[in-house]
Design an enzyme around this catalytic site. Sequence first.
Site, PDB file in Angstrom:
ATOM      1  N   LYS A 166       0.873  -1.174   0.000  1.00  0.00           N
ATOM      2  CA  LYS A 166       0.000   0.000   0.000  1.00  0.00           C
ATOM      3  C   LYS A 166       0.910   1.225   0.000  1.00  0.00           C
ATOM      4  O   LYS A 166       0.839   2.112   0.858  1.00  0.00           O
ATOM      5  CB  LYS A 166      -0.909  -0.050   1.253  1.00  0.00           C
ATOM      6  CG  LYS A 166      -2.017   0.962   1.264  1.00  0.00           C
ATOM      7  CD  LYS A 166      -3.128   0.702   0.273  1.00  0.00           C
ATOM      8  CE  LYS A 166      -4.133   1.825   0.300  1.00  0.00           C
ATOM      9  NZ  LYS A 166      -5.069   1.821  -0.833  1.00  0.00           N
ATOM     10  N   ASP A 226      -6.773 -15.048   5.361  1.00  0.00           N
ATOM     11  CA  ASP A 226      -8.102 -15.368   5.895  1.00  0.00           C
ATOM     12  C   ASP A 226      -9.166 -15.166   4.822  1.00  0.00           C
ATOM     13  O   ASP A 226     -10.121 -15.948   4.718  1.00  0.00           O
ATOM     14  CB  ASP A 226      -8.434 -14.478   7.109  1.00  0.00           C
ATOM     15  CG  ASP A 226      -7.929 -15.076   8.410  1.00  0.00           C
ATOM     16  OD1 ASP A 226      -6.873 -15.742   8.394  1.00  0.00           O
ATOM     17  OD2 ASP A 226      -8.579 -14.873   9.458  1.00  0.00           O
TER      18      ASP A 226
END
Length: 325
Positions: A166, A226
């Site tokens: 990011k 996840d």
Amino acid sequence: MTESVLVVPGDGIGQEVVPAAVDVLSDVADLEFFHAEAGDHVKRETGEALPEETYRRASEADATLFGAAGETAADVILPLREAVGSFANVRPARAYPGVDALRPETDLVFVRENTEGVYSGIESEVAEGVTTLTRVVTEEASRRIAEYGFEYAAENGYDDVTIAHKANVMRTTDGQFLDAAKTVAGERGADYEEALMDALAMHLLLRPEEYGVVICPNLAGDMLSDLAAGLVGGLGLLPSANVGAENALFEPVHGSAPDIAGQGVANPAATVLSGAMLLEHLGYDAEAAAVRGAVEGVLAEGPRTPDLGGDASTEDVTAAIRERL
Ligand code: GGG
């Protein structure tokens, strides 16, 4: 030589799935298991979540099998990873035949930086109601995870390597992570794509087949893996390896799952598959393949635990895996 394996079940369903995996590993390899405790329950009893003895034994064992961390995750699993000198957390997420997966075409491996980022543990309350966190990103750790990720992709036949970051917002820290990973790719002459981690989350959901190895900063790897678990049938299926230069620790990606702990219905597959990664680490390649084959057979034909739509217990599934072995 008989290798020593430290077994730390940890909290919640760790106490159920780790013994299941130890039974399976005992069927195929002559390993010496040592048990140690850590976690919320240890903190309640002794005031300390990770006894020094557990840390020391993890650093001395040939490998460690860990279950799940609960509220004391930062005091337990982060130091245990440090005890084994782990710098890479490898989290494969693949769909298995017979399992009702949202995206059956998924075959991803997250190679997560395992020592720093926002999990560096530097947090403080600087004033009443004002808290801060220091995100540490070093060139050395960024290069090391990129080298490991590109090597893993080459050795395991993955053509697509993605560097998640990011850097448009965290310009200095993720800028460094991205630059280091791109430099490593250049040195190796390796192809790669870079992806902003938030957009990547959506693309993984929509088109997982376009991705292979994903090299990630620490928190991004924890979260994206996840998300990928959701693509393949849930957290009951994702194993992981915390790899160091010589030592390693293996654990399911799932946590302690307090909602089902103690009911005997936790899916042991993720921990047994972590055990297969442990076997490979110790050089038991054929045994690891046999364990994987047995798990895949049970996933395809049952019995299945409730997370996969069945009504079998942890014990039933473990027995079925062992019967196949
Ligand atoms: N077995 C994985 C586990 O216990 N997860 C709980 C957790 O919060 N882990 C943080 C991490 O993996 O860094």
